[in-house]
Design a protein around this motif. Structure first.
Motif, PDB file in Angstrom:
ATOM      1  N   SER A 113     -78.391 -53.459 -37.474  1.00  0.00           N
ATOM      2  CA  SER A 113     -78.375 -51.999 -37.340  1.00  0.00           C
ATOM      3  C   SER A 113     -77.038 -51.494 -36.810  1.00  0.00           C
ATOM      4  O   SER A 113     -76.962 -50.405 -36.250  1.00  0.00           O
ATOM      5  N   ILE A 114     -75.976 -52.268 -37.010  1.00  0.00           N
ATOM      6  CA  ILE A 114     -74.693 -51.906 -36.418  1.00  0.00           C
ATOM      7  C   ILE A 114     -74.154 -50.583 -36.979  1.00  0.00           C
ATOM      8  O   ILE A 114     -73.582 -49.784 -36.253  1.00  0.00           O
ATOM      9  N   ARG A 115     -74.360 -50.372 -38.261  1.00  0.00           N
ATOM     10  CA  ARG A 115     -73.939 -49.092 -38.844  1.00  0.00           C
ATOM     11  C   ARG A 115     -75.103 -48.431 -39.566  1.00  0.00           C
ATOM     12  O   ARG A 115     -76.131 -49.058 -39.767  1.00  0.00           O
ATOM     13  N   GLU A 116     -74.903 -47.165 -39.978  1.00  0.00           N
ATOM     14  CA  GLU A 116     -76.056 -46.388 -40.449  1.00  0.00           C
ATOM     15  C   GLU A 116     -76.621 -46.899 -41.769  1.00  0.00           C
ATOM     16  O   GLU A 116     -76.108 -47.820 -42.359  1.00  0.00           O
ATOM     17  N   PHE A 170     -69.994 -46.186 -28.807  1.00  0.00           N
ATOM     18  CA  PHE A 170     -70.430 -46.112 -30.207  1.00  0.00           C
ATOM     19  C   PHE A 170     -71.475 -47.159 -30.550  1.00  0.00           C
ATOM     20  O   PHE A 170     -72.077 -47.120 -31.608  1.00  0.00           O
ATOM     21  N   CYS A 171     -71.720 -48.119 -29.651  1.00  0.00           N
ATOM     22  CA  CYS A 171     -72.364 -49.373 -30.058  1.00  0.00           C
ATOM     23  C   CYS A 171     -73.848 -49.450 -29.710  1.00  0.00           C
ATOM     24  O   CYS A 171     -74.262 -49.128 -28.600  1.00  0.00           O
ATOM     25  N   ILE A 172     -74.630 -49.933 -30.651  1.00  0.00           N
ATOM     26  CA  ILE A 172     -76.077 -50.037 -30.463  1.00  0.00           C
ATOM     27  C   ILE A 172     -76.504 -51.412 -29.936  1.00  0.00           C
ATOM     28  O   ILE A 172     -77.624 -51.586 -29.465  1.00  0.00           O
ATOM     29  N   LEU A 189     -70.506 -68.437 -30.662  1.00  0.00           N
ATOM     30  CA  LEU A 189     -70.884 -67.044 -30.927  1.00  0.00           C
ATOM     31  C   LEU A 189     -71.368 -66.316 -29.676  1.00  0.00           C
ATOM     32  O   LEU A 189     -72.016 -66.911 -28.813  1.00  0.00           O
ATOM     33  N   GLY A 190     -71.076 -65.028 -29.644  1.00  0.00           N
ATOM     34  CA  GLY A 190     -71.602 -64.163 -28.595  1.00  0.00           C
ATOM     35  C   GLY A 190     -71.108 -62.747 -28.847  1.00  0.00           C
ATOM     36  O   GLY A 190     -70.109 -62.561 -29.546  1.00  0.00           O
ATOM     37  N   GLN A 191     -71.790 -61.756 -28.285  1.00  0.00           N
ATOM     38  CA  GLN A 191     -71.322 -60.379 -28.443  1.00  0.00           C
ATOM     39  C   GLN A 191     -69.976 -60.221 -27.759  1.00  0.00           C
ATOM     40  O   GLN A 191     -69.125 -59.479 -28.202  1.00  0.00           O
ATOM     41  N   ILE A 249     -66.152 -66.141 -31.618  1.00  0.00           N
ATOM     42  CA  ILE A 249     -66.245 -64.741 -32.044  1.00  0.00           C
ATOM     43  C   ILE A 249     -67.446 -64.099 -31.358  1.00  0.00           C
ATOM     44  O   ILE A 249     -68.471 -64.767 -31.242  1.00  0.00           O
ATOM     45  N   THR A 250     -67.406 -62.914 -30.758  1.00  0.00           N
ATOM     46  CA  THR A 250     -66.314 -61.981 -30.761  1.00  0.00           C
ATOM     47  C   THR A 250     -65.694 -61.909 -29.364  1.00  0.00           C
ATOM     48  O   THR A 250     -66.403 -62.054 -28.370  1.00  0.00           O
ATOM     49  N   SER A 251     -64.399 -61.624 -29.321  1.00  0.00           N
ATOM     50  CA  SER A 251     -63.721 -61.471 -28.039  1.00  0.00           C
ATOM     51  C   SER A 251     -63.602 -59.994 -27.682  1.00  0.00           C
ATOM     52  O   SER A 251     -63.641 -59.136 -28.561  1.00  0.00           O
ATOM     53  N   SER A 285     -58.534 -58.067 -36.505  1.00  0.00           N
ATOM     54  CA  SER A 285     -59.100 -57.037 -35.634  1.00  0.00           C
ATOM     55  C   SER A 285     -60.167 -56.197 -36.341  1.00  0.00           C
ATOM     56  O   SER A 285     -60.376 -56.332 -37.542  1.00  0.00           O
ATOM     57  N   ASP A 286     -60.823 -55.353 -35.547  1.00  0.00           N
ATOM     58  CA  ASP A 286     -61.757 -54.355 -36.081  1.00  0.00           C
ATOM     59  C   ASP A 286     -61.237 -52.968 -35.729  1.00  0.00           C
ATOM     60  O   ASP A 286     -60.697 -52.773 -34.627  1.00  0.00           O
ATOM     61  N   PHE A 287     -61.413 -52.033 -36.643  1.00  0.00           N
ATOM     62  CA  PHE A 287     -61.005 -50.643 -36.412  1.00  0.00           C
ATOM     63  C   PHE A 287     -62.150 -49.701 -36.729  1.00  0.00           C
ATOM     64  O   PHE A 287     -62.840 -49.878 -37.727  1.00  0.00           O
ATOM     65  N   ILE A 288     -62.330 -48.699 -35.870  1.00  0.00           N
ATOM     66  CA  ILE A 288     -63.289 -47.632 -36.177  1.00  0.00           C
ATOM     67  C   ILE A 288     -62.492 -46.366 -36.478  1.00  0.00           C
ATOM     68  O   ILE A 288     -61.655 -45.955 -35.665  1.00  0.00           O
ATOM     69  N   ILE A 289     -62.738 -45.794 -37.642  1.00  0.00           N
ATOM     70  CA  ILE A 289     -62.005 -44.600 -38.073  1.00  0.00           C
ATOM     71  C   ILE A 289     -62.914 -43.385 -37.947  1.00  0.00           C
ATOM     72  O   ILE A 289     -64.098 -43.455 -38.287  1.00  0.00           O
ATOM     73  N   SER A 345     -62.304 -52.614 -41.157  1.00  0.00           N
ATOM     74  CA  SER A 345     -62.265 -51.217 -40.707  1.00  0.00           C
ATOM     75  C   SER A 345     -63.488 -50.476 -41.226  1.00  0.00           C
ATOM     76  O   SER A 345     -63.941 -50.734 -42.345  1.00  0.00           O
ATOM     77  N   PHE A 346     -64.010 -49.613 -40.381  1.00  0.00           N
ATOM     78  CA  PHE A 346     -65.255 -48.911 -40.705  1.00  0.00           C
ATOM     79  C   PHE A 346     -65.134 -47.448 -40.307  1.00  0.00           C
ATOM     80  O   PHE A 346     -64.482 -47.127 -39.318  1.00  0.00           O
ATOM     81  N   ILE A 347     -65.836 -46.585 -41.067  1.00  0.00           N
ATOM     82  CA  ILE A 347     -65.950 -45.196 -40.623  1.00  0.00           C
ATOM     83  C   ILE A 347     -66.980 -45.172 -39.485  1.00  0.00           C
ATOM     84  O   ILE A 347     -68.009 -45.853 -39.569  1.00  0.00           O
ATOM     85  N   TYR A 348     -66.692 -44.413 -38.447  1.00  0.00           N
ATOM     86  CA  TYR A 348     -67.610 -44.317 -37.314  1.00  0.00           C
ATOM     87  C   TYR A 348     -69.000 -43.908 -37.799  1.00  0.00           C
ATOM     88  O   TYR A 348     -69.153 -42.995 -38.615  1.00  0.00           O
ATOM     89  N   SER A 349     -69.995 -44.579 -37.262  1.00  0.00           N
ATOM     90  CA  SER A 349     -71.371 -44.299 -37.650  1.00  0.00           C
ATOM     91  C   SER A 349     -72.178 -43.961 -36.395  1.00  0.00           C
ATOM     92  O   SER A 349     -72.190 -44.718 -35.428  1.00  0.00           O
ATOM     93  N   LYS A 350     -72.819 -42.796 -36.456  1.00  0.00           N
ATOM     94  CA  LYS A 350     -73.570 -42.315 -35.287  1.00  0.00           C
ATOM     95  C   LYS A 350     -74.831 -43.157 -35.112  1.00  0.00           C
ATOM     96  O   LYS A 350     -75.645 -43.247 -36.036  1.00  0.00           O
ATOM     97  N   ARG A 351     -74.972 -43.796 -33.968  1.00  0.00           N
ATOM     98  CA  ARG A 351     -76.145 -44.653 -33.745  1.00  0.00           C
ATOM     99  C   ARG A 351     -77.098 -44.009 -32.731  1.00  0.00           C
ATOM    100  O   ARG A 351     -76.647 -43.378 -31.768  1.00  0.00           O
ATOM    101  N   PRO A 352     -78.404 -44.184 -32.952  1.00  0.00           N
ATOM    102  CA  PRO A 352     -79.368 -43.542 -32.049  1.00  0.00           C
ATOM    103  C   PRO A 352     -79.223 -44.014 -30.594  1.00  0.00           C
ATOM    104  O   PRO A 352     -78.958 -45.195 -30.348  1.00  0.00           O
TER     105      PRO A 352
HETATM  106  N1  SAH Z   1     -68.738 -57.462 -29.795  1.00  0.00           N
HETATM  107  C1  SAH Z   1     -69.558 -57.175 -30.898  1.00  0.00           C
HETATM  108  C2  SAH Z   1     -68.896 -56.428 -31.967  1.00  0.00           C
HETATM  109  C3  SAH Z   1     -69.744 -55.407 -32.502  1.00  0.00           C
HETATM  110  S1  SAH Z   1     -69.952 -55.272 -34.190  1.00  0.00           S
HETATM  111  C4  SAH Z   1     -70.273 -58.337 -31.485  1.00  0.00           C
HETATM  112  O1  SAH Z   1     -69.662 -59.301 -31.940  1.00  0.00           O
HETATM  113  O2  SAH Z   1     -71.470 -58.310 -31.555  1.00  0.00           O
HETATM  114  C5  SAH Z   1     -68.446 -55.497 -35.003  1.00  0.00           C
HETATM  115  C6  SAH Z   1     -67.633 -54.262 -35.222  1.00  0.00           C
HETATM  116  O3  SAH Z   1     -68.399 -53.241 -35.832  1.00  0.00           O
HETATM  117  C7  SAH Z   1     -67.086 -53.651 -33.967  1.00  0.00           C
HETATM  118  O4  SAH Z   1     -65.970 -54.316 -33.458  1.00  0.00           O
HETATM  119  C8  SAH Z   1     -66.758 -52.249 -34.423  1.00  0.00           C
HETATM  120  O5  SAH Z   1     -65.467 -52.175 -34.980  1.00  0.00           O
HETATM  121  C9  SAH Z   1     -67.793 -52.004 -35.530  1.00  0.00           C
HETATM  122  N2  SAH Z   1     -68.812 -51.055 -35.067  1.00  0.00           N
HETATM  123  C10 SAH Z   1     -69.694 -51.206 -34.060  1.00  0.00           C
HETATM  124  N3  SAH Z   1     -70.436 -50.089 -33.906  1.00  0.00           N
HETATM  125  C11 SAH Z   1     -70.005 -49.205 -34.817  1.00  0.00           C
HETATM  126  C12 SAH Z   1     -70.361 -47.883 -35.165  1.00  0.00           C
HETATM  127  N4  SAH Z   1     -71.284 -47.215 -34.496  1.00  0.00           N
HETATM  128  N5  SAH Z   1     -69.692 -47.289 -36.188  1.00  0.00           N
HETATM  129  C13 SAH Z   1     -68.730 -47.936 -36.873  1.00  0.00           C
HETATM  130  N6  SAH Z   1     -68.351 -49.188 -36.600  1.00  0.00           N
HETATM  131  C14 SAH Z   1     -68.972 -49.829 -35.589  1.00  0.00           C
END
Ligand code: SAH
Ligand code: F3S
Length: 440
Positions: free
Chosen positions: A49-52, A162-164, A197-199, A236-238, A303-307, A334-341
């Motif tokens: 459920s990381i993104r919508e 931003f993170c669920i 592995l770990g968050q 992964i992930t640092s 890397s990861d990017f949120i736009i 890279s991902f577009i920002y996604s609104k999470r509940p």
């Molecule tokens: N530390 C975490 C990383 C989260 S998910 C893990 O390994 O579990 C991986 C990537 O998804 C994040 O680094 C972030 O760039 C992206 N991401 C997380 N939540 C997001 C959201 N609400 N909208 C868009 N991208 C998101």
């Protein structure tokens, strides 16, 4: 014998969980795994459920399985993973033909839930965050792979706005290091590479009940490196906030650590990083990279990017574009920002249009691809260490393996090399892989 079919969405941790689910069920309810969902008696969906659109995707999938269940009402449908933790009963309300809803930390309960469902035919829901229990050593299985995942910690105490994940995977829990080492030692001699592995692996911290036997992430890296059959270590992930000098120095002392690091930056703007509550600024991020490159000049960074995070202006976005050229990233997401509940950011005012966000995403993805292509070109003519996974195709004389920075390489070689690390000169690049010539 019953047949189970498991569908997995999302991150490596879900893949690891699905592996435990498969092995546990095969042992406890005497079933076999099938790759054909139409032949299955038990259908399992491990969701993300990381993104919508995660919910929509879930109900589409369930709709397809509903048809199978109509034909054969004995089929059991089980839904697990992050969407199950997020939505719980709501899944059943919308899809009452679902039999079992289990959570990210109740995967070990699945055999019992299946047994009960078969007996009493009622819906079973258990998405409790039970922490460490799912890692009970009973559930270790002899893993014959050359490369394998091992979860070392789960959950997250950070609250990136931003993170669920902190809601779906709960608070940080670190597995006892002895269990982690045992799990790796238990794997067959085929194993050469582990990905821890770990968050947020950097915050791994274990101590026993008497506050003794303390083990940090860097200490764990040393312990894993002491296992002789392991030749490559990835993780992964640092998180930049916790990427301390002790971890940086591990690169000096542990040659088995690959020259590749995934270190999510999310944005090039300090203002946005603050709104995201990431706990570091660009100066600190650059400093980490500088220190690592000093120890390992060949290190590749991804890397990861949120736009389009709420409040991201054109100026902020330009800062993100700038950091890409400054740091010279290898491969990135890279991902577009996604609104999470129920996240803090979901309450922030977001005035940027989707059209503008898409434009920014296109720009950043083009720049990131350019960086990757540049690195690909630099690799031509170089000699790379390749971990050989398997034959390229059945009966082929060719082998397939990966470089430390995850490039796929195909080359002629003897089957004896499967499972070994060999030196290969990169001769040609194609879109998805490299070709090479074996040196040793
Ligand atoms: N530390 C975490 C990383 C989260 S998910 C893990 O390994 O579990 C991986 C990537 O998804 C994040 O680094 C972030 O760039 C992206 N991401 C997380 N939540 C997001 C959201 N609400 N909208 C868009 N991208 C998101
Ligand atoms: Fe999510 Fe941030 Fe933790 S991205 S998993 S809250 S480190």
């Amino acid at each position: 014998m019953k047949k189970i079919y498991i569908k997995t969405w999302g991150c490596q941790m879900n893949e690891y969980d699905s592996f435990i689910i498969q092995k546990t069920l095969e042992k406890k309810i005497k079933c076999k795994t099938t790759k054909e969902h139409k032949k299955a008696d038990i259908l399992i969906l491990n969701t993300c459920s990381i993104r919508e659109k995660a919910q929509e995707k879930l109900f589409h999938q369930l709709g397809r399985w509903k048809i199978l269940k109509k034909k054969n009402p004995k089929i059991i449908i089980a839904v697990g993973g992050c969407v199950a933790n997020q939505e719980e009963k709501k899944i059943y309300n919308r899809a009452p033909y679902v039999d079992i809803i289990f959570g990210t930390q109740t995967i070990h309960k699945l055999p019992k839930m299946i047994y009960k469902n078969e007996k009493y035919k009622n819906i079973l829901i258990n998405t409790k965050l039970e922490g460490i229990k799912k890692f009970n050593s009973k559930y270790f299985y002899k893993n014959k792979n050359i490369s394998s995942y091992v979860t070392i910690m789960e959950g997250c105490n950070k609250k990136c706005t931003f993170c669920i994940v902190p809601n779906t995977r709960g608070k940080e829990i670190s597995r006892p290091y002895k269990d982690i080492l045992l799990e790796i030692k238990n794997m067959t001699n085929n194993i050469k590479e582990v990905t821890l592995l770990g968050q947020n692996v950097n915050s791994y911290f274990y101590k026993n009940k008497k506050n003794k036997n303390i083990c940090t992430f860097s200490k764990l890296l040393h312990k894993v490196a002491n296992i002789k059959k392991i030749k490559r270590i990835r993780f992964i992930t640092s998180h930049p906030k916790d990427f301390n000098n002790e971890i940086i120095n591990a690169y000096k002392k542990i040659p088995k650590l690959v020259n590749f690091l995934h270190l999510p930056i999310q944005s090039g703007s300090d203002k946005i990083l603050k709104l995201m509550k990431r706990g570091y600024n660009i100066k600190r991020y650059k400093n980490i990279i500088k220190k690592i490159l000093k120890i390992r000049p060949n290190m590749k960074i991804s890397s990861d990017f949120i736009i389009g995070f709420p409040g991201e202006t054109k100026k902020d976005f330009i800062k993100t574009m700038k950091i890409i050229s400054e740091i010279n990233f290898d491969t990135s997401f890279s991902f577009i920002y996604s609104k999470r509940p129920n996240t803090i950011a979901s309450k922030l005012l977001d005035t940027t249009t989707l059209h503008e966000k898409k434009k920014r995403l296109y720009k950043i993805q083009r720049a990131l691809l350019q960086k990757k292509i540049q690195w690909n070109r630099r690799m031509i003519g170089t000699i790379q260490e390749i971990l050989v996974y398997k034959k390229y195709k059945k009966n082929s004389q060719k082998l397939i393996g990966t470089t430390e920075n995850n490039r796929i390489v195909i080359f002629n070689g003897s089957y004896n090399n499967i499972g070994k690390i060999v030196k290969v000169k990169i001769t040609k690049i194609y879109k998805k892989y490299f070709k090479g010539k074996i040196i040793i």
